[in-house]
Scaffold this active site. Structure first.
Site, mmCIF file in Angstrom:
data_model
loop_
_atom_site.group_PDB
_atom_site.id
_atom_site.type_symbol
_atom_site.label_atom_id
_atom_site.label_comp_id
_atom_site.label_asym_id
_atom_site.label_seq_id
_atom_site.Cartn_x
_atom_site.Cartn_y
_atom_site.Cartn_z
ATOM 1 N N LYS A 182 0.786 -1.250 0.107
ATOM 2 C CA LYS A 182 -0.051 0.062 0.039
ATOM 3 C C LYS A 182 0.846 1.352 -0.212
ATOM 4 O O LYS A 182 1.566 1.627 0.999
ATOM 5 C CB LYS A 182 -0.994 0.094 1.406
ATOM 6 N N GLU A 256 10.353 0.583 10.002
ATOM 7 C CA GLU A 256 11.435 1.705 9.800
ATOM 8 C C GLU A 256 10.717 2.862 10.077
ATOM 9 O O GLU A 256 9.779 3.333 9.447
ATOM 10 C CB GLU A 256 11.826 1.688 8.450
ATOM 11 N N CYS A 290 13.776 10.349 6.887
ATOM 12 C CA CYS A 290 13.734 9.929 8.097
ATOM 13 C C CYS A 290 15.191 9.919 8.668
ATOM 14 O O CYS A 290 15.216 10.289 9.956
ATOM 15 C CB CYS A 290 13.192 8.291 8.220
ATOM 16 N N GLU A 387 10.611 15.018 15.550
ATOM 17 C CA GLU A 387 11.084 15.038 14.272
ATOM 18 C C GLU A 387 9.945 16.066 13.570
ATOM 19 O O GLU A 387 8.731 16.171 13.615
ATOM 20 C CB GLU A 387 10.808 13.424 13.746
HETATM 21 P P1 NAP Z 1 2.677 7.402 8.447
HETATM 22 O O1 NAP Z 1 1.453 8.360 8.967
HETATM 23 O O2 NAP Z 1 3.061 6.469 9.844
HETATM 24 O O3 NAP Z 1 2.506 6.688 7.228
HETATM 25 C C1 NAP Z 1 2.911 5.762 6.682
HETATM 26 C C2 NAP Z 1 2.127 4.650 5.916
HETATM 27 O O4 NAP Z 1 1.230 4.220 6.743
HETATM 28 C C3 NAP Z 1 1.303 5.437 4.741
HETATM 29 O O5 NAP Z 1 0.922 4.627 3.989
HETATM 30 C C4 NAP Z 1 -0.058 5.375 5.829
HETATM 31 O O6 NAP Z 1 -1.328 5.855 4.898
HETATM 32 C C5 NAP Z 1 0.069 4.048 6.528
HETATM 33 N N1 NAP Z 1 -0.852 4.236 7.829
HETATM 34 C C6 NAP Z 1 -1.536 5.253 8.336
HETATM 35 N N2 NAP Z 1 -2.029 4.737 9.489
HETATM 36 C C7 NAP Z 1 -1.946 3.399 9.587
HETATM 37 C C8 NAP Z 1 -2.359 2.266 10.284
HETATM 38 N N3 NAP Z 1 -3.295 2.518 11.377
HETATM 39 N N4 NAP Z 1 -2.078 1.107 10.002
HETATM 40 C C9 NAP Z 1 -1.711 0.703 8.918
HETATM 41 N N5 NAP Z 1 -1.116 1.660 8.113
HETATM 42 C C10 NAP Z 1 -1.276 3.070 8.185
HETATM 43 O O7 NAP Z 1 4.106 8.224 8.317
HETATM 44 P P2 NAP Z 1 4.122 9.529 7.096
HETATM 45 O O8 NAP Z 1 3.843 10.786 7.716
HETATM 46 O O9 NAP Z 1 3.406 9.035 5.952
HETATM 47 O O10 NAP Z 1 5.751 9.149 6.879
HETATM 48 C C11 NAP Z 1 6.538 9.974 7.621
HETATM 49 C C12 NAP Z 1 7.385 9.231 8.635
HETATM 50 O O11 NAP Z 1 8.006 8.133 8.118
HETATM 51 C C13 NAP Z 1 8.304 9.898 9.260
HETATM 52 O O12 NAP Z 1 8.094 9.707 10.749
HETATM 53 C C14 NAP Z 1 9.710 9.221 8.703
HETATM 54 O O13 NAP Z 1 10.736 9.766 9.910
HETATM 55 C C15 NAP Z 1 9.277 8.027 8.824
HETATM 56 N N6 NAP Z 1 10.142 7.360 7.555
HETATM 57 C C16 NAP Z 1 10.878 6.438 7.988
HETATM 58 C C17 NAP Z 1 11.968 5.834 7.148
HETATM 59 C C18 NAP Z 1 12.841 4.913 7.513
HETATM 60 O O14 NAP Z 1 13.430 4.008 6.826
HETATM 61 N N7 NAP Z 1 13.198 4.713 8.963
HETATM 62 C C19 NAP Z 1 11.853 6.272 5.814
HETATM 63 C C20 NAP Z 1 10.922 7.171 5.314
HETATM 64 C C21 NAP Z 1 10.001 7.645 6.120
HETATM 65 P P3 NAP Z 1 -1.594 7.108 4.384
HETATM 66 O O15 NAP Z 1 -0.422 8.290 4.213
HETATM 67 O O16 NAP Z 1 -2.383 6.823 3.193
HETATM 68 O O17 NAP Z 1 -2.688 7.626 5.488
#
Ligand code: NAP
Ligand code: MG
Length: 479
Positions: A182, A256, A290, A387
């Site tokens: 997804k 991650e 990230c 962050e």
């Molecule tokens: P997020 O809100 O956690 O979303 C990540 C993904 O999970 C999206 O596809 C989101 O869908 C989905 N999602 C949301 N709620 C969910 C649930 N309850 N169950 C399952 N899936 C769910 O994060 P984001 O704001 O998009 O991304 C930014 C974050 O990612 C930052 O904290 C960053 O540090 C982290 N990141 C980490 C890495 C790493 O390798 N460590 C790499 C890149 C980013 P929708 O967006 O469609 O709502």
């Protein structure tokens, strides 16, 4: 001073359909319900396309397609045969790199210079690298006959849409698993283009399935009872929810999550080089990274000199049209993310830090935030702890190496760190003490498919990339 002439990359190389369905069992399928979402170009707020929102029943269809493909085809196929498909996918990605880079920049807002020169080459490299492992899994040091796990549920964020897809799909397929992925709701287009690439490569139906939607779709996917493996990249908050829901289910899990990396500059560092590394560390991809070097720890004796050079450099960055080849800083991915960046930056000011922003013209439409740094930051400030995930740098100082380590590790996160010094022994000493999954020395944000990546503490667990990345997708019995 030379002026830059506009140099926009042509949009004609991409063919965006007005509306997309789900990719299940090698076919485009309508979602069972009527729910649909739109994805926009964050630089212009123009609607690019509409896509289906997958319900629990749709997710179930995708997981059963993946299960059938695993049982009947992919889980049985010799590694050397699987490798052929992965090599083919890698080559198609290279052939279509320009188109995919433009599509990524349109949907995400990142500068074409980055999607073209960083994201796409790394995406192809990941498929090439794991293609090479597919017939050598018995030699990975994980046991003589490691077996695939089955069906992998993969959920990814919006900051590197196609690259995060590659990090997830390439090792999963190389190890013999099938997947349901997804993408994030603001950036589904390159994942949907990847579905077409799977067809172009004649990948057997059901090996890769793409379901679009928001958080609820992701939740339905990770909670599906017939999934054997969950791989998630995103926020620590959602990672925590997933860890809770997967606990006790027998599903293998890798997370991650977020980061708040320290980029540490000693007084003997090559300053101009360090300035470039600081810029690359926090202003690459608008800071939506990230492992971004969002906390600059500078040795007190060179603070003034370094900050002057840094501000001079930041004043030359060009913010604007992501498709222009001269653009350094693109658009913030969504209005929600922009609001979060503004909120935290305002908190920085009200807690007493001093804000400085590069003065660049802000386009009228779209979501923008100028490169910004804060000085006078205390470790207790929110901008030093949370962050921001935007182009905002918090500057702190230190006097001794021990103090630098103490401050760098004073974070709930532990994804990455950077060390700038001429002294090799100091680099090794620091790397040993920093609680971070990746430590860069005299460079920052350098990625390579052969190198493992992952976090300590609240940055998650498990490693992606390299030989280590195979373990997450294999049933490993002790030797
Ligand atoms: P997020 O809100 O956690 O979303 C990540 C993904 O999970 C999206 O596809 C989101 O869908 C989905 N999602 C949301 N709620 C969910 C649930 N309850 N169950 C399952 N899936 C769910 O994060 P984001 O704001 O998009 O991304 C930014 C974050 O990612 C930052 O904290 C960053 O540090 C982290 N990141 C980490 C890495 C790493 O390798 N460590 C790499 C890149 C980013 P929708 O967006 O469609 O709502
Ligand atoms: Mg978008």
């Amino acid at each position: 001073m030379f002026e830059y002439a506009p140099a926009p990359e042509s949009r004609d190389v991409v063919d965006i359909r007005p509306s997309y369905g789900l990719f299940i069992n090698g076919e485009w399928a309508d979602a069972l319900g009527d729910a649909r979402e739109k994805t926009i170009n964050p630089a212009s707020e123009e609607v690019l396309a509409e896509f289906a929102v997958a319900s629990e029943a749709d997710v179930d269809r995708a997981v059963s397609a993946a299960r059938k493909a695993y049982d009947a085809v992919w889980g049985q196929m010799p590694g050397r045969e699987r490798a052929k498909y992965l090599f083919r996918i890698a080559r198609i990605i290279q052939e279509r790199a320009r188109e995919l880079a433009v599509l990524e920049s349109l949907d995400n807002g990142k500068p074409i210079r980055e999607s073209r020169d960083v994201d796409l080459p790394l995406v192809a490299a990941h498929f090439f690298y794991y293609a090479g492992w597919a017939d050598k899994l018995g030699y990975a040091g994980l046991g003589a006959d490691p077996r695939p796990l089955g069906v992998a549920a993969q959920v990814i964020p919006w900051n590197f849409p196609l690259l995060m897809l590659a990090w997830k799909i390439a090792p999963a397929l190389a190890c013999g698993n099938t997947v349901v992925l997804k993408p994030a709701e603001t950036t589904p287009l390159t994942a949907l283009a990847f579905a077409e690439i799977c067809r172009q490569a004649d990948l057997p139906p059901g090996v890769v399935n793409i379901v679009t939607g928001a958080g609820e779709t992701g939740q339905a996917l990770v909670n599906h009872p017939d999934v054997n493996k969950v791989a998630f990249t995103g926020s620590t908050e959602v990672g925590r929810l997933i860890a809770r829901s997967v606990a006790g289910s027998g599903k293998k899990l890798t997370l991650e999550l977020g980061g708040k990396a320290a980029n540490i500059v000693f007084d003997d560092a090559a300053l101009d080089q360090a300035v470039e590394g600081i810029v690359n560390g926090i202003f690459f991809n608008q800071g939506h990274v990230c492992c971004a070097g969002s906390r600059l720890l500078v040795q007190e004796s060179i603070e003034g000199e370094l900050l002057d050079a840094l501000k001079r450099r930041l004043s030359t960055l060009r913010m604007g049209d992501p498709l222009d080849k001269n653009t350094d800083i693109g658009a913030i991915n969504s209005s929600a993310q922009l609001a979060k960046i503004k909120e935290l930056s305002d908190a920085g000011e009200s807690e007493g830090a001093a804000r400085w922003s590069a003065s660049c013209p802000i386009p009228e439409k779209g979501f923008w935030f100028p490169p910004t740094l804060f000085t006078g930051v205390a470790q207790s400030h929110r901008i030093a702890r949370e962050e921001i995930f935007g182009p905002v740098l918090s500057v702190l100082t230190f006097r001794t190496p021990a103090e630098a380590v103490e401050k760098a590790n004073n974070s709930p996160y532990g994804l990455s760190a950077g060390v700038w010094t001429e002294k090799g022994s100091r680099i090794l000493w620091m790397a040993d003490k920093l609680r971070a999954g990746v430590v860069w020395a005299n460079t920052f944000n350098k990625f390579d498919p052969t190198s493992p990546f992952g976090g300590y503490k609240e940055s998650g667990y498990g490693r992606e990339g390299g030989r280590h990345g195979l373990e997450a997708y294999l049933d490993v019995r002790p030797m």
